[in-house]
Design a protein around this motif. Structure first.
Motif, PDB file in Angstrom:
ATOM      1  N   GLU A   1       7.592   2.524  -1.455  1.00  0.00           N
ATOM      2  CA  GLU A   1       8.091   2.444  -0.083  1.00  0.00           C
ATOM      3  C   GLU A   1       9.004   3.632   0.233  1.00  0.00           C
ATOM      4  OE1 GLU A   1       9.976  -0.828   2.981  1.00  0.00           O
ATOM      5  OE2 GLU A   1      10.255  -1.143   0.842  1.00  0.00           O
ATOM      6  N   SER A   2       9.861   3.995  -0.707  1.00  0.00           N
ATOM      7  CA  SER A   2      10.771   5.121  -0.523  1.00  0.00           C
ATOM      8  C   SER A   2      10.011   6.444  -0.407  1.00  0.00           C
ATOM      9  CB  SER A   2      11.740   5.177  -1.708  1.00  0.00           C
ATOM     10  OG  SER A   2      12.479   6.371  -1.700  1.00  0.00           O
ATOM     11  N   LEU A   3       9.014   6.644  -1.252  1.00  0.00           N
ATOM     12  CA  LEU A   3       8.229   7.883  -1.189  1.00  0.00           C
ATOM     13  C   LEU A   3       7.493   7.990   0.138  1.00  0.00           C
ATOM     14  CD1 LEU A   3       6.830   8.025  -4.839  1.00  0.00           C
ATOM     15  CD2 LEU A   3       8.536   9.568  -3.825  1.00  0.00           C
TER      16      LEU A   3
ATOM     17  N   ASP B   1      -0.664   7.172   1.795  1.00  0.00           N
ATOM     18  CA  ASP B   1      -1.918   6.514   1.401  1.00  0.00           C
ATOM     19  C   ASP B   1      -1.671   5.485   0.306  1.00  0.00           C
ATOM     20  OD1 ASP B   1      -3.305   8.136   3.197  1.00  0.00           O
ATOM     21  OD2 ASP B   1      -3.812   9.617   1.662  1.00  0.00           O
ATOM     22  N   GLY B   2      -0.818   5.833  -0.649  1.00  0.00           N
ATOM     23  CA  GLY B   2      -0.479   4.897  -1.714  1.00  0.00           C
ATOM     24  C   GLY B   2       0.226   3.659  -1.179  1.00  0.00           C
ATOM     25  N   PHE B   3       1.140   3.874  -0.237  1.00  0.00           N
ATOM     26  CA  PHE B   3       1.862   2.751   0.372  1.00  0.00           C
ATOM     27  C   PHE B   3       0.894   1.849   1.132  1.00  0.00           C
ATOM     28  CE2 PHE B   3       4.986   1.258   3.765  1.00  0.00           C
ATOM     29  CZ  PHE B   3       5.584   0.313   2.944  1.00  0.00           C
ATOM     30  N   ASP B   4      -0.051   2.448   1.856  1.00  0.00           N
ATOM     31  CA  ASP B   4      -1.076   1.656   2.550  1.00  0.00           C
ATOM     32  C   ASP B   4      -1.889   0.829   1.563  1.00  0.00           C
ATOM     33  OD1 ASP B   4      -0.321   2.584   5.036  1.00  0.00           O
ATOM     34  OD2 ASP B   4      -1.929   4.080   5.171  1.00  0.00           O
TER      35      ASP B   4
ATOM     36  N   LEU C   1       1.488  -7.197   1.228  1.00  0.00           N
ATOM     37  CA  LEU C   1       2.935  -7.144   1.432  1.00  0.00           C
ATOM     38  C   LEU C   1       3.262  -6.471   2.760  1.00  0.00           C
ATOM     39  CD1 LEU C   1       3.959  -5.936  -2.122  1.00  0.00           C
ATOM     40  CD2 LEU C   1       4.054  -8.255  -1.257  1.00  0.00           C
ATOM     41  N   TRP C   2       4.468  -6.644   3.155  1.00  0.00           N
ATOM     42  CA  TRP C   2       5.033  -6.026   4.350  1.00  0.00           C
ATOM     43  C   TRP C   2       4.229  -6.423   5.536  1.00  0.00           C
ATOM     44  CZ3 TRP C   2       4.966  -2.764  -0.069  1.00  0.00           C
ATOM     45  CH2 TRP C   2       6.217  -2.585  -0.664  1.00  0.00           C
TER      46      TRP C   2
END
Length: 127
Positions: free
Chosen positions: A96-98, A115-118, A126-127
Motif C-alpha cells: 500500500e505504501s509503495l 499494478d501490484g497493489f491492484d 481487500l480495501w
C-alpha cells in the motif's frame, strides 16, 4: 525480416543465490538488472511463501528512492498474493505504501507498484 522477441519468466533459483544477488543489488545499484530477474523468478516460481514475501519486503524497504526495484517489489507482492492467497500485515502495509509513493511521485517508485497493489486488492479482496 521480422525478429520476434520472446519473453520467458525467470526460474526460481536456490535461496542462497537469491539472497546473495539481492543483497549485492541493495548495496550496489549496478546489480539491479540481475536482481530484478531474480526477484521476479522468486515471486513467480519459488514455493516457499515466507521466503518470497520476506525478500519482496526487504527489497521494497531497503532499495533507494528511484530504484526500479521498489516498483518491482510491489508488483512481486501482487504475484505473491495471487499465488498464495495471503500476505502478512507487514507486506500489506508495504504494498500500500509503495503504491501511494508511486502515485505521488513516479520518479520515486514506478507504476508497477500500483499494478501490484491492484493485484493484492483483487486476489485478497481487500480495501
Amino acid at each position: 525480416m521480422h525478429s520476434h522477441r520472446r519473453f520467458e519468466n525467470p526460474p526460481a533459483l536456490p535461496h542462497v543465490v537469491v539472497v546473495e544477488m539481492l543483497e549485492r543489488a541493495l548495496m550496489d545499484r549496478g546489480h539491479e538488472p540481475e536482481a530484478a530477474s531474480v526477484l521476479v523468478g522468486t515471486a513467480l516460481n519459488d514455493e516457499d511463501q515466507t521466503f518470497v514475501e520476506h525478500w519482496c519486503v526487504e527489497v521494497g524497504t531497503r532499495a533507494v528512492p528511484g530504484s526500479p526495484l521498489l516498483g518491482l517489489a510491489g508488483l512481486c507482492l501482487g504475484h505473491t498474493a495471487r499465488r498464495f492467497g495471503r500476505l502478512s500485515d507487514e507486506a500489506l502495509a508495504l504494498v500500500e505504501s509503495l503504491a501511494a509513493r508511486a502515485e505521488a511521485d513516479p520518479t520515486d517508485v514506478d507504476g508497477r507498484a500500483l499494478d501490484g497493489f491492484d493485484d493484492v486488492r483483487s486476489f485478497l479482496h481487500l480495501w
